[in-house]
Scaffold this motif. Structure first.
Motif, mmCIF file in Angstrom:
data_model
loop_
_atom_site.group_PDB
_atom_site.id
_atom_site.type_symbol
_atom_site.label_atom_id
_atom_site.label_comp_id
_atom_site.label_asym_id
_atom_site.label_seq_id
_atom_site.Cartn_x
_atom_site.Cartn_y
_atom_site.Cartn_z
ATOM 1 N N PHE A 200 1.006 -1.250 0.358
ATOM 2 C CA PHE A 200 0.069 0.127 0.049
ATOM 3 C C PHE A 200 0.911 1.085 0.230
ATOM 4 C CE2 PHE A 200 -4.939 0.853 1.964
ATOM 5 C CZ PHE A 200 -4.477 2.070 1.052
ATOM 6 N N ALA A 201 1.610 1.283 1.030
ATOM 7 C CA ALA A 201 2.797 2.552 0.733
ATOM 8 C C ALA A 201 3.512 2.490 -0.395
ATOM 9 C CB ALA A 201 3.686 2.067 2.525
ATOM 10 N N ASN A 202 4.120 1.344 -1.542
ATOM 11 C CA ASN A 202 4.405 1.712 -2.058
ATOM 12 C C ASN A 202 3.367 2.208 -3.270
ATOM 13 O OD1 ASN A 202 6.847 1.267 -4.182
ATOM 14 N ND2 ASN A 202 5.617 -0.399 -5.135
ATOM 15 N N LEU A 203 2.597 2.389 -3.268
ATOM 16 C CA LEU A 203 1.731 2.533 -3.704
ATOM 17 C C LEU A 203 1.969 4.210 -4.582
ATOM 18 C CD1 LEU A 203 -2.050 1.255 -3.563
ATOM 19 C CD2 LEU A 203 -0.233 1.375 -5.158
ATOM 20 N N VAL A 204 2.986 5.330 -3.361
ATOM 21 C CA VAL A 204 2.277 6.992 -3.167
ATOM 22 C C VAL A 204 4.193 6.651 -4.507
ATOM 23 C CG1 VAL A 204 3.936 8.557 -1.649
ATOM 24 C CG2 VAL A 204 2.462 7.146 -1.301
ATOM 25 N N LYS B 290 -0.259 11.804 -3.054
ATOM 26 C CA LYS B 290 1.030 12.876 -2.421
ATOM 27 C C LYS B 290 1.111 12.028 -1.541
ATOM 28 C CE LYS B 290 -0.027 15.283 -5.758
ATOM 29 N NZ LYS B 290 0.626 14.854 -6.956
ATOM 30 N N SER B 291 0.924 11.073 -0.041
ATOM 31 C CA SER B 291 1.137 10.764 0.624
ATOM 32 C C SER B 291 0.181 9.607 1.393
ATOM 33 C CB SER B 291 1.799 11.244 1.907
ATOM 34 O OG SER B 291 0.277 11.890 2.778
ATOM 35 N N PHE C 264 -6.031 3.873 7.190
ATOM 36 C CA PHE C 264 -5.116 3.419 5.999
ATOM 37 C C PHE C 264 -5.773 4.787 5.271
ATOM 38 C CE2 PHE C 264 -5.310 -1.237 6.571
ATOM 39 C CZ PHE C 264 -4.019 -1.111 6.235
ATOM 40 N N GLU C 265 -4.928 6.084 5.507
ATOM 41 C CA GLU C 265 -4.868 7.394 5.149
ATOM 42 C C GLU C 265 -3.879 7.446 3.933
ATOM 43 O OE1 GLU C 265 -5.512 10.993 7.675
ATOM 44 O OE2 GLU C 265 -3.403 10.896 7.279
ATOM 45 N N SER C 266 -4.825 8.223 2.913
ATOM 46 C CA SER C 266 -3.907 8.721 1.818
ATOM 47 C C SER C 266 -3.710 9.798 1.289
ATOM 48 C CB SER C 266 -4.450 7.564 0.294
ATOM 49 O OG SER C 266 -4.016 6.718 0.518
ATOM 50 N N THR C 267 -3.426 10.956 0.924
ATOM 51 C CA THR C 267 -3.906 12.103 0.453
ATOM 52 C C THR C 267 -3.220 12.491 -1.164
ATOM 53 O OG1 THR C 267 -3.093 12.805 2.615
ATOM 54 C CG2 THR C 267 -3.162 14.739 0.917
ATOM 55 N N SER D 165 -7.258 16.431 -4.977
ATOM 56 C CA SER D 165 -8.173 17.057 -5.834
ATOM 57 C C SER D 165 -9.228 15.040 -5.560
ATOM 58 C CB SER D 165 -8.417 17.074 -7.480
ATOM 59 O OG SER D 165 -8.108 15.992 -8.296
ATOM 60 N N LEU D 166 -10.330 15.466 -6.062
ATOM 61 C CA LEU D 166 -11.436 14.808 -6.075
ATOM 62 C C LEU D 166 -10.782 13.796 -7.370
ATOM 63 C CD1 LEU D 166 -15.019 15.534 -4.194
ATOM 64 C CD2 LEU D 166 -13.318 14.423 -3.452
ATOM 65 N N GLU D 167 -10.936 14.157 -8.559
ATOM 66 C CA GLU D 167 -10.285 14.057 -10.059
ATOM 67 C C GLU D 167 -8.949 12.755 -9.178
ATOM 68 O OE1 GLU D 167 -12.850 17.237 -10.162
ATOM 69 O OE2 GLU D 167 -10.833 16.863 -9.146
ATOM 70 N N GLY D 168 -7.671 13.134 -8.247
ATOM 71 C CA GLY D 168 -7.129 12.514 -8.028
ATOM 72 C C GLY D 168 -7.340 11.448 -8.082
ATOM 73 N N ILE D 169 -8.561 10.902 -6.300
ATOM 74 C CA ILE D 169 -8.741 9.990 -5.651
ATOM 75 C C ILE D 169 -9.469 8.788 -6.649
ATOM 76 C CG2 ILE D 169 -10.372 9.181 -4.495
ATOM 77 C CD1 ILE D 169 -10.440 11.427 -1.957
#
Length: 105
Positions: free
Chosen positions: A28-32, A39-40, A60-63, A66-70
């Protein structure tokens, strides 16, 4: 635009070993480094003394910017590949996307 959070609260299946969980967290962390819109990444285990976790054990928290980025993250081939490994190891999951807001005085 600010930042947007993508939160997963999960309970792993009982047959998921601690080693598998550790490997999944690393994946999961490698997805950054693989998904440009991510972003994080932070994670943690439930530490609450209130015992209201309803069996959920990990957060699990990802940053994102934008919503488009999600949405792009959700469709990204590396995320899809990871999700195909991650999701079958879960008994329960809650997913929440939100934009942090400050309390106005």
């Amino acid at each position: 635009m600010g930042e947007f959070k993508h939160i997963l609260v999960v309970k792993f299946r009982e047959d998921t070993t601690p080693q598998e969980i550790e490997s999944l967290i690393k994946g999961f962390a490698n997805l950054v480094s693989l998904v440009p819109t991510m972003k994080s990444f932070h994670w943690g285990k439930d530490l609450s003394t209130e015992n209201l976790h309803q069996g959920f054990t990990h957060v699990f928290e990802s940053t994102f910017d934008s919503l488009e980025g999600i949405a792009e993250y959700g469709a990204h081939p590396h995320h899809v590949e990871f999700a195909n490994i991650f999701v079958p190891k879960l008994e329960k999951v809650i997913v929440i996307d939100y934009k942090p807001a400050a309390v106005q005085p």
